[in-house]
Design a protein around this motif. Structure first.
Motif, PDB file in Angstrom:
ATOM      1  N   PRO A  92       0.810  -1.223   0.000  1.00 10.96           N
ATOM      2  CA  PRO A  92       0.000   0.000   0.000  1.00 10.96           C
ATOM      3  C   PRO A  92       0.843   1.273   0.000  1.00 10.96           C
ATOM      4  O   PRO A  92       1.932   1.315   0.568  1.00 10.96           O
ATOM      5  N   GLY A  93       0.318   2.295  -0.639  1.00  8.53           N
ATOM      6  CA  GLY A  93       0.963   3.605  -0.662  1.00  8.53           C
ATOM      7  C   GLY A  93       0.177   4.531  -1.568  1.00  8.53           C
ATOM      8  O   GLY A  93      -0.624   4.082  -2.398  1.00  8.53           O
ATOM      9  N   SER A  94       0.411   5.825  -1.412  1.00  5.44           N
ATOM     10  CA  SER A  94      -0.312   6.801  -2.223  1.00  5.44           C
ATOM     11  C   SER A  94       0.396   7.064  -3.544  1.00  5.44           C
ATOM     12  O   SER A  94      -0.228   7.072  -4.602  1.00  5.44           O
ATOM     13  N   ARG A  95       1.717   7.258  -3.495  1.00  8.66           N
ATOM     14  CA  ARG A  95       2.459   7.584  -4.718  1.00  8.66           C
ATOM     15  C   ARG A  95       2.329   6.468  -5.757  1.00  8.66           C
ATOM     16  O   ARG A  95       2.344   6.722  -6.964  1.00  8.66           O
TER      17      ARG A  95
ATOM     18  N   SER B  77       7.100   5.282  -2.903  1.00  9.60           N
ATOM     19  CA  SER B  77       8.433   5.873  -2.961  1.00  9.60           C
ATOM     20  C   SER B  77       9.108   5.884  -1.594  1.00  9.60           C
ATOM     21  O   SER B  77       8.480   5.636  -0.560  1.00  9.60           O
ATOM     22  N   GLY B  78      10.404   6.177  -1.584  1.00 13.14           N
ATOM     23  CA  GLY B  78      11.154   6.328  -0.348  1.00 13.14           C
ATOM     24  C   GLY B  78      11.707   5.016   0.163  1.00 13.14           C
ATOM     25  O   GLY B  78      12.085   4.122  -0.605  1.00 13.14           O
TER      26      GLY B  78
ATOM     27  N   VAL C 236      10.364  -5.352 -10.832  1.00  9.81           N
ATOM     28  CA  VAL C 236      10.239  -4.500  -9.652  1.00  9.81           C
ATOM     29  C   VAL C 236       9.879  -3.087 -10.092  1.00  9.81           C
ATOM     30  O   VAL C 236      10.645  -2.437 -10.814  1.00  9.81           O
ATOM     31  N   LEU C 237       8.718  -2.617  -9.664  1.00  9.91           N
ATOM     32  CA  LEU C 237       8.229  -1.290 -10.032  1.00  9.91           C
ATOM     33  C   LEU C 237       8.157  -0.422  -8.781  1.00  9.91           C
ATOM     34  O   LEU C 237       7.352  -0.693  -7.875  1.00  9.91           O
ATOM     35  N   THR C 238       9.005   0.595  -8.715  1.00  5.05           N
ATOM     36  CA  THR C 238       9.014   1.483  -7.553  1.00  5.05           C
ATOM     37  C   THR C 238       8.481   2.843  -7.965  1.00  5.05           C
ATOM     38  O   THR C 238       9.021   3.496  -8.860  1.00  5.05           O
ATOM     39  N   ALA C 239       7.418   3.296  -7.315  1.00  7.09           N
ATOM     40  CA  ALA C 239       6.917   4.645  -7.567  1.00  7.09           C
ATOM     41  C   ALA C 239       7.914   5.660  -7.013  1.00  7.09           C
ATOM     42  O   ALA C 239       8.619   5.393  -6.041  1.00  7.09           O
ATOM     43  N   ASP C 240       7.963   6.849  -7.643  1.00  9.27           N
ATOM     44  CA  ASP C 240       8.963   7.847  -7.238  1.00  9.27           C
ATOM     45  C   ASP C 240       8.401   9.250  -7.429  1.00  9.27           C
ATOM     46  O   ASP C 240       7.416   9.466  -8.149  1.00  9.27           O
TER      47      ASP C 240
END
Length: 566
Positions: free
Chosen positions: A25-28, A74-75, A97-101
């Motif tokens: 879970p996360g917003s970005r 992110s982060g 691997v998909l990292t939001a930023d």
């Protein structure tokens, strides 16, 4: 707002055969998360702990043999993927691997949840890509699609491995109520495919190998860690029968069979004392081996070493590598079966006689021993279902299983021996349960188990999970290592003693739970432990670290003394 580059990303994943995603879970990361959730052919699960999530994806990809998607915000969330990504890299397991930023202009500007995410996994991914944060221009959208295709090809190209795409995203993150996802917009979008050709060796090279083989009479076959491969197993058996070959295996090779040497850790191998066991040619394939004593023995032997691998880098763990043969192992073994020399019978007899002696004596020694990990594990291994998956946690769990061997030939043995860490054993096994209805048995120590307890912090069914927890209330392996074992700081700073047991966790997670402190108790619990149930089960076996160490060392010393007299 629905972003076209994200819709294309997910559609290309689906069209390329990806069917599973693990989301945190996360917003970005909301644009990525919602696109995967709403795609009709991709099954999504949400796992709050990113470190655990990544190991679950690893456990799934090991079984599916195709990439599983990871999505996080992110982060520092991205950093928590690190241990599993490194493990996947060395085990050659495909992950996307998909990292939001944050967008590039906000990096290092004290904006929340922002770190330097480009190339954050360094050399432990096969590739790292930066996704466009804007697709308003046709070339930008083309570039976004091109990145996804290239990343997927890279993840699925031998040797498989993790690939990273860093995805900068701007607000707004959420679609408006009237917006819908139109995944059919990419229905005609071609994916990037690579046709892998077979590796062929010229006739003169085959003849050269045949001539070289004719000069060897003491050939040792050594498969490393790999999933089960029935054809390779049959070929190895045929080579042993026809040529008298010597096959040395450990539990992670999944190549054990009646003729294999499996108890070599008890031989006290020494090239000077056991010259009749020194091979003149070592033929290896697969990944790493577990046995430290076997590695040291082979490093000190004067031998030639051939490794069979169709592509990719080849390590030199025994320091004698002098030939890399670019073939699939089964292709080379077919050649060896036809053209290999007959093995020196005294070489074969030296290995087999010691293995048979250990095999005959070990049950009696364990019967006489006090209750402890090795004795309990012996009873457990003989009670395993005929088929299924066995996950061995690192430290003493995998080593003890290697000492004893696993006789059920249709059981797949899995262990995180890429980096050999204890940090994701539970989660990897849980990920495995998401891919199969067969029993998945996790054999683990207390530190590995409690370190990764968030593996069970989710809403998904894993009724086929069986956990064997050896709890000696500390890191017992450090009593087996000569350095820390003799230090006054051993108990506080190396064993990291703890008083936990699994009863509270079992109650919280609604697992069936049994505490065992003797062999009669263990035998009673095992009568129905592997039967089908609606919830996972745990057997917690409590023992003393000092007792476990004393038993194992006494058995090792007895065999070493016996073999030293030969």
């Amino acid at each position: 707002m629905i972003l076209p580059q994200i819709t294309h990303l997910v559609s290309i994943c689906a069209k390329s055969g990806i069917s599973q995603a693990i989301l945190s879970p996360g917003s970005r990361c909301a644009p990525l998360t919602l696109a995967f959730i709403r795609h009709p052919t991709i099954h999504c699960r949400t796992i709050s702990d990113e470190r655990s999530a990544a190991f679950m994806a690893l456990g799934m990809a090991q079984q599916l043999n195709r990439p599983v998607v990871l999505v996080c915000t992110s982060g520092s969330a991205a950093l928590n993927y690190g241990p599993a990504i490194a493990e996947a890299f060395y085990q050659q397991v495909p992950l996307l691997v998909l990292t939001a930023d944050r967008p590039a202009e906000w990096i290092d500007q004290w904006d929340g949840q922002t770190i330097r995410q480009q190339n954050v996994y360094g050399p432990h991914v096969k590739g790292s890509f930066s996704f466009p944060d804007d697709a308003s221009l046709p070339d930008k959208l083309w570039h976004a699609k091109r990145i996804v295709k290239e990343a997927l090809v890279l993840a699925k190209t031998f040797p498989y491995g993790p690939v990273h795409i860093n995805v900068p995203l701007r607000e707004p993150f959420y679609p408006l109520p009237q917006e819908t996802y139109h995944f059919d917009i990419t229905a005609m979008e071609p994916v990037l495919e690579v046709e892998a050709g077979s590796k062929h060796i010229r006739e003169e090279v085959w003849q050269k190998l045949k001539n070289q083989l004719s000069g060897f009479r003491k050939i040792l076959l050594l498969p490393g860690q790999q999933p089960p491969h029935p054809k390779i197993k049959r070929l190895l058996s045929a080579i042993i029968q026809k040529q008298g070959g010597v096959l040395v295996t450990d539990v992670t090779s999944n190549m054990a069979q009646p003729q294999a040497i499996i108890h070599h850790d008890f031989f006290g191998l020494n090239p000077e004392r056991h010259q009749d066991m020194v091979p003149d040619l070592l033929i290896s394939f697969g990944k790493s081996i577990l046995s430290k004593s076997l590695k040291q023995f082979l490093r000190n032997c004067p031998l030639s070493h051939w490794h069979i691998l169709p592509e990719g880098p080849v390590p030199d763990p025994f320091q004698h590598l002098n030939q890399i043969i670019r073939l699939q192992p089964d292709t080379f073994l077919e050649f060896l079966l036809q053209e290999g020399p007959v093995i020196d019978p005294s070489f074969k007899q030296s290995w087999e006689s010691k293995n048979e002696y250990v095999k005959e004596q070990l049950p009696e020694l364990l019967q006489e021993a006090s209750f402890g990990e090795l004795k309990a594990l012996s009873g457990l291994l003989s009670s395993l279902p005929a088929t299924g998956k066995v996950h061995l946690a690192n430290s003493m769990a995998v080593r003890n299983a290697n000492f004893l061997g696993i006789s059920q030939e249709k059981v797949e043995v899995i262990s995180n021996r890429g980096t050999s860490g204890i940090d994701g054993s539970n989660s990897t096994a849980v990920g495995c349960t998401f891919t199969t209805k067969e029993p998945v048995t996790l054999i683990t120590g207390d530190l590995a188990f409690f370190y990764d307890r968030n593996a069970f912090w989710h809403q998904y069914n894993m009724a086929n999970l069986r956990i064997i927890l050896f709890n000696n209330h500390g890191g017992g392996i450090f009593r087996m290592i000569e350095g820390p074992a003799n230090l006054p700081e051993l108990e506080e700073y190396f064993e990291t003693q703890q008083r936990l047991n699994a009863s509270s966790l079992a109650a919280e997670m609604d697992f069936e739970y049994n505490l065992v402190k003797s062999m009669p108790e263990l035998k009673k619990v095992l009568t129905n432990f592997f039967h089908d149930s609606i919830k996972p089960k745990i057997i917690e076996i409590e023992s003393s670290s000092e007792t476990n160490t004393r038993i194992l060392k006494a058995i090792q010393q007895k065999f070493n003394a016996t073999f030293a007299k030969e």
